[in-house]
Design a protein around this motif. Structure first.
Motif, PDB file in Angstrom:
ATOM      1  N   THR A 118      -8.034  63.090 -85.887  1.00  0.00           N
ATOM      2  CA  THR A 118      -9.203  62.290 -86.228  1.00  0.00           C
ATOM      3  C   THR A 118      -9.032  61.434 -87.474  1.00  0.00           C
ATOM      4  O   THR A 118      -9.746  60.444 -87.645  1.00  0.00           O
ATOM      5  N   GLY A 119      -8.131  61.835 -88.370  1.00  0.00           N
ATOM      6  CA  GLY A 119      -8.024  61.161 -89.645  1.00  0.00           C
ATOM      7  C   GLY A 119      -9.120  61.558 -90.615  1.00  0.00           C
ATOM      8  O   GLY A 119      -9.198  61.031 -91.723  1.00  0.00           O
ATOM      9  N   PHE A 167      -4.321  65.455 -76.507  1.00  0.00           N
ATOM     10  CA  PHE A 167      -4.576  64.050 -76.825  1.00  0.00           C
ATOM     11  C   PHE A 167      -3.468  63.510 -77.720  1.00  0.00           C
ATOM     12  O   PHE A 167      -2.858  64.242 -78.505  1.00  0.00           O
ATOM     13  N   ASN A 168      -3.238  62.212 -77.629  1.00  0.00           N
ATOM     14  CA  ASN A 168      -2.318  61.530 -78.524  1.00  0.00           C
ATOM     15  C   ASN A 168      -2.975  61.407 -79.901  1.00  0.00           C
ATOM     16  O   ASN A 168      -4.152  61.049 -80.004  1.00  0.00           O
ATOM     17  N   THR A 169      -2.239  61.697 -80.962  1.00  0.00           N
ATOM     18  CA  THR A 169      -2.816  61.655 -82.302  1.00  0.00           C
ATOM     19  C   THR A 169      -2.876  60.245 -82.886  1.00  0.00           C
ATOM     20  O   THR A 169      -3.528  60.034 -83.902  1.00  0.00           O
ATOM     21  N   PHE A 170      -2.234  59.276 -82.250  1.00  0.00           N
ATOM     22  CA  PHE A 170      -2.197  57.926 -82.822  1.00  0.00           C
ATOM     23  C   PHE A 170      -3.560  57.230 -82.866  1.00  0.00           C
ATOM     24  O   PHE A 170      -3.912  56.639 -83.886  1.00  0.00           O
ATOM     25  N   PRO A 171      -4.377  57.293 -81.799  1.00  0.00           N
ATOM     26  CA  PRO A 171      -5.637  56.528 -81.826  1.00  0.00           C
ATOM     27  C   PRO A 171      -6.700  57.071 -82.780  1.00  0.00           C
ATOM     28  O   PRO A 171      -7.697  56.400 -83.026  1.00  0.00           O
ATOM     29  N   LYS A 172      -6.510  58.299 -83.309  1.00  0.00           N
ATOM     30  CA  LYS A 172      -7.532  58.951 -84.151  1.00  0.00           C
ATOM     31  C   LYS A 172      -8.849  59.061 -83.382  1.00  0.00           C
ATOM     32  O   LYS A 172      -9.905  58.597 -83.816  1.00  0.00           O
ATOM     33  N   PHE A 173      -8.753  59.690 -82.245  1.00  0.00           N
ATOM     34  CA  PHE A 173      -9.874  59.774 -81.310  1.00  0.00           C
ATOM     35  C   PHE A 173      -9.881  61.170 -80.714  1.00  0.00           C
ATOM     36  O   PHE A 173      -8.871  61.630 -80.194  1.00  0.00           O
ATOM     37  N   ASP A 174     -11.024  61.857 -80.801  1.00  0.00           N
ATOM     38  CA  ASP A 174     -11.059  63.221 -80.260  1.00  0.00           C
ATOM     39  C   ASP A 174     -12.323  63.499 -79.442  1.00  0.00           C
ATOM     40  O   ASP A 174     -12.669  64.655 -79.221  1.00  0.00           O
TER      41      ASP A 174
END
Length: 255
Positions: A182-183, A70-77
């Motif tokens: 995720t942040g 996954f791309n880490t930019f959206p903070k979505f897992d």
């Protein structure tokens, strides 16, 4: 970013005659791991169980179903579509109405929801939300199994019984990639954070909200900046605490 719900992926995987508890566990392990190394290990173990099952998953773009890509930019897992299903259930009563009536019904539901949230917020005296506070406390309990070694410039090497991670508090990154993805707090960056503020508790609130640069550090009533002194040698650890029952259950679940 378009992702495949892993529940649906597994249903198709199972319908393609790839059945069994072991295959199911390996598919979910591959889907939920954060690093490409761990993903590769899970896939190799699945391959040892069933070459056809491995071939079935191999043709699917990993960025659509495994956290490790996954791309880490959206903070979505999320690897399931629970959010959309919850929203569909929330608007169920409005979905069969004419467009204007449907939109008005949803608007009124949201207005009531926002008001309830405002009432809860008005009673909350902390600047950090209850969910984050509870998560931080849980991660604090679990972090007793990790040992930090300070490397300077906000960087720590974090060890536990089986693995080690590199945490950068300034860049908000961890080699486990959970923080990047995720942040949210993880046990490793919480232990680094605790070590950093052990002798500077005034830094805690700002650091929870964001990682401030030097000019943004809080000042004391005397006007002096509360600067962090780099520790000499090994970081002084806080006294170890026994994990809560919830933490113990979590550790037992992941072990």
């Amino acid at each position: 970013m378009t992702t495949i719900c892993v529940k649906h992926l597994y249903a198709n995987f199972r319908d393609a005659s790839h059945r069994g508890v072991d295959l199911k566990e390996k598919l979910w392990q591959a889907a939920t791991t954060y690093t490409k190394r761990d993903f590769g290990v899970a896939m190799e173990e699945l391959k040892a169980l069933s070459q056809p099952a491995y071939d079935y998953l191999k043709v699917i773009d990993p960025s659509q179903w495994t956290k490790s890509s996954f791309n880490t930019f959206p903070k979505f897992d999320l690897v399931v579509n629970n959010l959309s299903e919850c929203f569909n259930a929330y608007i169920l009563q409005a979905r069969d109405k004419p467009i204007v009536t449907m939109v008005e019904t949803i608007r009124k539901k949201l207005m009531r929801r926002y008001q309830l949230k405002r009432e809860v917020i008005d009673k909350w005296e902390n600047t950090i939300t209850p969910w984050i506070v509870a998560k931080f406390e849980l991660m604090h309990d679990l972090s007793i199994y990790f040992t930090p070694t300070y490397a300077g410039c906000g960087q720590f090497e974090i060890h536990n019984a089986s693995r080690q991670y590199v945490v950068d508090l300034e860049k908000r990154t961890c080699s486990c990639l959970r923080w990047d993805m995720t942040g949210h707090f993880t046990t490793s960056n919480v232990r680094a954070f605790i070590a950093l503020i052990a002798n500077n508790p005034i830094y805690a609130e700002d650091a929870l909200l964001e990682s401030p640069s030097h000019p943004e550090w809080k000042t004391s009533p005397t006007g002096q900046t509360n600067q962090l002194q780099a520790p000499v040698g090994r970081v002084k650890m806080l006294a170890k605490q026994q994990p809560s029952k919830q933490s113990a259950r979590l550790m037992g679940h992941h072990s």
